[in-house]
Design an enzyme around this catalytic site. Sequence first.
Site, PDB file in Angstrom:
ATOM      1  N   CYS A 108     -48.027  13.396  28.512  1.00 34.94           N
ATOM      2  CA  CYS A 108     -47.477  13.007  29.527  1.00 34.94           C
ATOM      3  C   CYS A 108     -46.073  13.638  29.799  1.00 34.94           C
ATOM      4  O   CYS A 108     -45.749  14.045  30.821  1.00 34.94           O
ATOM      5  CB  CYS A 108     -46.857  11.284  29.148  1.00 34.94           C
ATOM      6  SG  CYS A 108     -45.966  10.971  27.825  1.00 34.94           S
ATOM      7  N   ASP A 150     -40.943  -8.311  38.905  1.00 34.17           N
ATOM      8  CA  ASP A 150     -40.330  -7.066  39.039  1.00 34.17           C
ATOM      9  C   ASP A 150     -39.245  -7.392  40.224  1.00 34.17           C
ATOM     10  O   ASP A 150     -39.068  -6.653  41.345  1.00 34.17           O
ATOM     11  CB  ASP A 150     -41.216  -6.134  39.662  1.00 34.17           C
ATOM     12  CG  ASP A 150     -40.617  -4.841  39.912  1.00 34.17           C
ATOM     13  OD1 ASP A 150     -39.701  -4.559  39.121  1.00 34.17           O
ATOM     14  OD2 ASP A 150     -41.157  -3.830  40.583  1.00 34.17           O
TER      15      ASP A 150
END
Length: 362
Positions: A201, A140
């Site tokens: 979600c 990341d």
Amino acid sequence: MPASALDLVALTQSIKDWGRDLGFQQVGIAGLDLGEHEQHLERWLAAGYQGEMDYMAAHGHKRSHPEELVPGTLRVVSLRMDYLPADTLMAQRLGDPEKAYVSRYALGRDYHKLIRKRLQQLAERIQQQIGPFGYRAFVDSAPVLEKAVAEQAGLGWIGKNTLVLNRKAGSYFFLGELFVDLPLPVDPPQDREHCGRCRACLDICPTAAFVAPYVLDARRCISYLTIELKGPIPLELRPLIGNRVFGCDDCQLVCPWNRFARPTAQQDFQPRHSLDNAELASLFLWSEDEFLARTEGSPLRRAGYERWLRNLAVGLGNAPSTIPVIEALQQRREDSSALVREHVAWALERHAQASTGGAARP
């Protein structure tokens, strides 16, 4: 040793075995063609959904072309590591408006250093086996479409909540990559998604940040608002944030696949300083020195002290009008930060309206 002389199938199996030995739950090998993911990124950026995350538009096509980011790359080793601590009572903490909710990935030590160290150890094991080779490790930390790479490596599919989902592990895991110049045999990509008709979600998102399945408007996402956004949180979104002071797990909490998520065995990911059960008011009274001491080596450092207080002020504005809540806010009415003062004033006004029967809390 030249690649032609290597038993690449055996080496690939060894890499997967070594990865598991180093604490990764799954290892896959991806090629370099990320297909439609590049077009998806371009559409997302054109819509402005990245907000202030200008780095998402930087680096040209390097994000979707690993061989441009690291010349000579032939394959990407994609790895995942579970991070969910056991028994952190997510739903209960979200349901207690005087508690601070910190995204479960951020309760322990910063994952970047741990995973990068493990990736380096994996590269060293490969080097011990075959001699020098070209590689770069990423966690990341560079323009890498890591979710697309993970999908191509067979680690899971990108779900409607834009996270990588795995049928045996859900979504509570970190990703890391090792770019290599070895022509390893690739794993079958995850060419099917298993979300079906489920939209749990999408429906649970407190700020309605999903503009469509698989499309997130980061400007409305609580993780973006509490971590990436540098200025004031938009007024209309503050009441919707509730007690979430760093990140948000709602779209994972309701995902049916997360019933298969397993608690992490990594001690570094266990909660520190009781952040899984902390009062908003007590956190709001931390001095900057206390913040720096208690968040050393923590993902919370990304927000910084000023934005940490901003986020807590919003949480306190959404909390019940108890004495500890009001007193904590009043102590920072004259804070040195204009950003903090603005959010404290908003929070106190919310409580004043509630006490006089004014505008109802959303």
